[in-house]
Design a protein around this motif. Sequence first.
Motif, PDB file in Angstrom:
ATOM      1  N   SER A  60      15.610  15.581 -18.768  1.00  0.00           N
ATOM      2  CA  SER A  60      15.251  15.599 -20.195  1.00  0.00           C
ATOM      3  C   SER A  60      14.617  14.291 -20.646  1.00  0.00           C
ATOM      4  O   SER A  60      13.948  14.248 -21.679  1.00  0.00           O
ATOM      5  N   LEU A  61      14.810  13.216 -19.871  1.00  0.00           N
ATOM      6  CA  LEU A  61      14.232  11.925 -20.236  1.00  0.00           C
ATOM      7  C   LEU A  61      12.754  11.897 -19.876  1.00  0.00           C
ATOM      8  O   LEU A  61      12.357  12.281 -18.767  1.00  0.00           O
ATOM      9  N   LEU A  62      11.943  11.432 -20.813  1.00  0.00           N
ATOM     10  CA  LEU A  62      10.516  11.264 -20.575  1.00  0.00           C
ATOM     11  C   LEU A  62      10.222   9.787 -20.337  1.00  0.00           C
ATOM     12  O   LEU A  62      10.686   8.932 -21.086  1.00  0.00           O
ATOM     13  N   GLY A  63       9.463   9.492 -19.304  1.00  0.00           N
ATOM     14  CA  GLY A  63       9.159   8.104 -18.963  1.00  0.00           C
ATOM     15  C   GLY A  63      10.164   7.558 -17.962  1.00  0.00           C
ATOM     16  O   GLY A  63      10.880   8.297 -17.296  1.00  0.00           O
ATOM     17  N   GLY A  64      10.202   6.239 -17.870  1.00  0.00           N
ATOM     18  CA  GLY A  64      11.158   5.603 -16.967  1.00  0.00           C
ATOM     19  C   GLY A  64      10.675   5.468 -15.538  1.00  0.00           C
ATOM     20  O   GLY A  64      11.452   5.087 -14.658  1.00  0.00           O
ATOM     21  N   GLU A  65       9.388   5.778 -15.296  1.00  0.00           N
ATOM     22  CA  GLU A  65       8.866   5.634 -13.938  1.00  0.00           C
ATOM     23  C   GLU A  65       8.799   4.153 -13.538  1.00  0.00           C
ATOM     24  O   GLU A  65       8.560   3.288 -14.380  1.00  0.00           O
ATOM     25  N   THR A  66       9.008   3.877 -12.274  1.00  0.00           N
ATOM     26  CA  THR A  66       8.897   2.526 -11.740  1.00  0.00           C
ATOM     27  C   THR A  66       7.527   2.373 -11.100  1.00  0.00           C
ATOM     28  O   THR A  66       7.061   3.264 -10.373  1.00  0.00           O
ATOM     29  N   ILE A  67       6.886   1.239 -11.365  1.00  0.00           N
ATOM     30  CA  ILE A  67       5.513   1.014 -10.885  1.00  0.00           C
ATOM     31  C   ILE A  67       5.493  -0.283 -10.079  1.00  0.00           C
ATOM     32  O   ILE A  67       6.096  -1.284 -10.477  1.00  0.00           O
ATOM     33  N   PHE A  68       4.790  -0.260  -8.954  1.00  0.00           N
ATOM     34  CA  PHE A  68       4.708  -1.417  -8.070  1.00  0.00           C
ATOM     35  C   PHE A  68       3.260  -1.849  -7.894  1.00  0.00           C
ATOM     36  O   PHE A  68       2.344  -1.032  -7.898  1.00  0.00           O
ATOM     37  N   VAL A  69       3.089  -3.169  -7.723  1.00  0.00           N
ATOM     38  CA  VAL A  69       1.759  -3.706  -7.452  1.00  0.00           C
ATOM     39  C   VAL A  69       1.915  -4.840  -6.429  1.00  0.00           C
ATOM     40  O   VAL A  69       2.890  -5.604  -6.469  1.00  0.00           O
ATOM     41  N   ASP A  70       0.965  -4.921  -5.524  1.00  0.00           N
ATOM     42  CA  ASP A  70       0.995  -5.921  -4.457  1.00  0.00           C
ATOM     43  C   ASP A  70       0.426  -7.234  -4.983  1.00  0.00           C
ATOM     44  O   ASP A  70      -0.784  -7.370  -5.187  1.00  0.00           O
ATOM     45  N   MET A  71       1.291  -8.229  -5.186  1.00  0.00           N
ATOM     46  CA  MET A  71       0.848  -9.491  -5.774  1.00  0.00           C
ATOM     47  C   MET A  71      -0.045 -10.292  -4.829  1.00  0.00           C
ATOM     48  O   MET A  71      -0.904 -11.056  -5.275  1.00  0.00           O
ATOM     49  N   PHE A  72       0.140 -10.142  -3.538  1.00  0.00           N
ATOM     50  CA  PHE A  72      -0.738 -10.834  -2.599  1.00  0.00           C
ATOM     51  C   PHE A  72      -2.162 -10.287  -2.702  1.00  0.00           C
ATOM     52  O   PHE A  72      -3.137 -11.042  -2.641  1.00  0.00           O
ATOM     53  N   PHE A 122      -4.879  -4.034 -12.105  1.00  0.00           N
ATOM     54  CA  PHE A 122      -5.192  -3.933 -10.682  1.00  0.00           C
ATOM     55  C   PHE A 122      -5.408  -2.480 -10.300  1.00  0.00           C
ATOM     56  O   PHE A 122      -4.686  -1.582 -10.746  1.00  0.00           O
ATOM     57  N   HIS A 123      -6.412  -2.258  -9.478  1.00  0.00           N
ATOM     58  CA  HIS A 123      -6.871  -0.893  -9.205  1.00  0.00           C
ATOM     59  C   HIS A 123      -5.909  -0.059  -8.363  1.00  0.00           C
ATOM     60  O   HIS A 123      -5.975   1.170  -8.363  1.00  0.00           O
ATOM     61  N   THR A 124      -4.991  -0.715  -7.627  1.00  0.00           N
ATOM     62  CA  THR A 124      -4.093   0.046  -6.759  1.00  0.00           C
ATOM     63  C   THR A 124      -2.650  -0.236  -7.148  1.00  0.00           C
ATOM     64  O   THR A 124      -2.166  -1.354  -7.010  1.00  0.00           O
ATOM     65  N   LYS A 125      -1.981   0.785  -7.637  1.00  0.00           N
ATOM     66  CA  LYS A 125      -0.572   0.695  -7.995  1.00  0.00           C
ATOM     67  C   LYS A 125       0.173   1.877  -7.369  1.00  0.00           C
ATOM     68  O   LYS A 125      -0.438   2.839  -6.926  1.00  0.00           O
ATOM     69  N   ASN A 126       1.465   1.761  -7.372  1.00  0.00           N
ATOM     70  CA  ASN A 126       2.296   2.838  -6.840  1.00  0.00           C
ATOM     71  C   ASN A 126       3.336   3.176  -7.889  1.00  0.00           C
ATOM     72  O   ASN A 126       4.203   2.361  -8.203  1.00  0.00           O
ATOM     73  N   GLU A 127       3.224   4.356  -8.456  1.00  0.00           N
ATOM     74  CA  GLU A 127       4.138   4.790  -9.509  1.00  0.00           C
ATOM     75  C   GLU A 127       5.051   5.882  -8.972  1.00  0.00           C
ATOM     76  O   GLU A 127       4.603   6.852  -8.368  1.00  0.00           O
ATOM     77  N   VAL A 128       6.351   5.726  -9.202  1.00  0.00           N
ATOM     78  CA  VAL A 128       7.311   6.702  -8.686  1.00  0.00           C
ATOM     79  C   VAL A 128       8.418   6.939  -9.717  1.00  0.00           C
ATOM     80  O   VAL A 128       8.893   6.006 -10.361  1.00  0.00           O
ATOM     81  N   ARG A 129       8.751   8.184  -9.876  1.00  0.00           N
ATOM     82  CA  ARG A 129       9.918   8.540 -10.701  1.00  0.00           C
ATOM     83  C   ARG A 129      11.056   8.863  -9.732  1.00  0.00           C
ATOM     84  O   ARG A 129      11.049   9.906  -9.076  1.00  0.00           O
ATOM     85  N   LEU A 130      11.981   7.928  -9.639  1.00  0.00           N
ATOM     86  CA  LEU A 130      13.090   8.125  -8.711  1.00  0.00           C
ATOM     87  C   LEU A 130      13.955   9.290  -9.161  1.00  0.00           C
ATOM     88  O   LEU A 130      14.146   9.506 -10.367  1.00  0.00           O
ATOM     89  N   LYS A 131      14.469  10.006  -8.216  1.00  0.00           N
ATOM     90  CA  LYS A 131      15.398  11.095  -8.515  1.00  0.00           C
ATOM     91  C   LYS A 131      16.736  10.787  -7.848  1.00  0.00           C
ATOM     92  O   LYS A 131      16.812   9.966  -6.927  1.00  0.00           O
ATOM     93  N   PRO A 132      17.812  11.392  -8.334  1.00  0.00           N
ATOM     94  CA  PRO A 132      19.118  11.093  -7.753  1.00  0.00           C
ATOM     95  C   PRO A 132      19.098  11.234  -6.224  1.00  0.00           C
ATOM     96  O   PRO A 132      18.618  12.226  -5.683  1.00  0.00           O
TER      97      PRO A 132
END
Length: 453
Positions: free
Chosen positions: A279-291, A380-390
Amino acid sequence: MLKSLCRRRLLTVISRCSSVQFTGQKGPSVPLITSPPCNASRRHGRHQSFSVRTPSFDKVAETASVSDCGHNVKIAWDNGSESRFHAVWLRHHCPCQECYSTTVNQVLIDIDNLPLEIKATGVRITEKGRVQIDWDDDHTGEFASAFLRKYCYSHNSLAEKKTSIKTSLYKESSLPCVKWADCEADEKYVYRWLKDINEHGLAMVNEVPTTSNMLTEFIPKHLAPLLDNTYGKIYDVIVMEDPTNLAYTRTKLQFHMDLPYYESAPGIQFLHCLKFDDSLLGGETIFVDMFAVCEEFRHTSPTEFKTLCSVPCTFVRDHESRDEPIHLLIQRPIINLNNEEEVIGVFWNPGVVGVLEVPEDDVADYYRAYQLFARAISNFHTKNEVRLKPGDLVAFNNRRMAHSRNAFTYGSGERHFQGCYVNICEYKSRLVSLTKKYGDVSTIKRVGNMDWM
């Protein structure tokens, strides 16, 4: 010529057939030829260069000679190449029992009593293809050919080694996965998981039991002890009425790296999803390679890049109201380079930036660079977005990857993660140990721990 050819083949056969040893529990070991007079073959336990390929035993010393009035030793190899070693380098690495303890893998040489201008007075190739050296302090040592081949420090050799360990920068989103049950049953899956973290910066374990504090069992068992810190060994990421951190709210989080106010910021970070209501909308975790961001920023904004490498940022965490007050503060540049201008460390967390205390001539340049770098990260043009599930457990390199979170202000329900960290060097040690069993240590990349190699 025939005699030389026969001798070369004999040395090759001897080196291939000689017994090998692997010493030390941490760090990569490279098999070196054993020989009773001098334990050069075991001496390699002190050398922690993970970037070099396992030396080929086909390459043995063909000839050796003293040069430059004893300051250097030249070795010609049977493949036609040549190496040069300083007499002082060789003396400091002498592997004999008098100079090095194979029991504890530590140096015994009394450094302050060595002659400052040590010279080699003689060198010879033994019947087993080892290199025996005399120095002018009346000492003699013997080195395995493979050891000298591995640690040759010519320009070409060092360039090859550095190329092999360069971080594989993000070119496309990738989130490799393994299953929890597989890791529990076979450490080859743990190796695959840790290798994926090294290669991609992050990797997932799926189908982890959603038992609270599962991390306290799984991580030490398969990787390393949990790293204690201001938030404890295990922390809960959940909405709180009186939050002490933005992570404990529903607010969007900027890209950041955790705990940069520590001298040694946490290495590998783990987030285990215990609950995330649909039921929650949002909360996705997003990663970016700082190097990867740094390399692009170096190209697009070279002046600002140099500013972030030279003007220090202040990172601070001040918890006066806690039962045990915390005052953590450190000044250092956001981007850290080695002597060859390569990025070896990044520290980024706008939420814990303290008061800038630098010379007035640097203030305007710093804030321009700081803001442009923030935009470079966000865009940054390349990111990784994931919505974790239990049951999902994501592990990522906190010394390489920045992470953010989308706000989840709409919908009712609960989002509960548990997190922890391990030291970056403990992670690399475990990775090397498993790689020695199942892979090739030359494939291990930099991990962002400020290592100049």
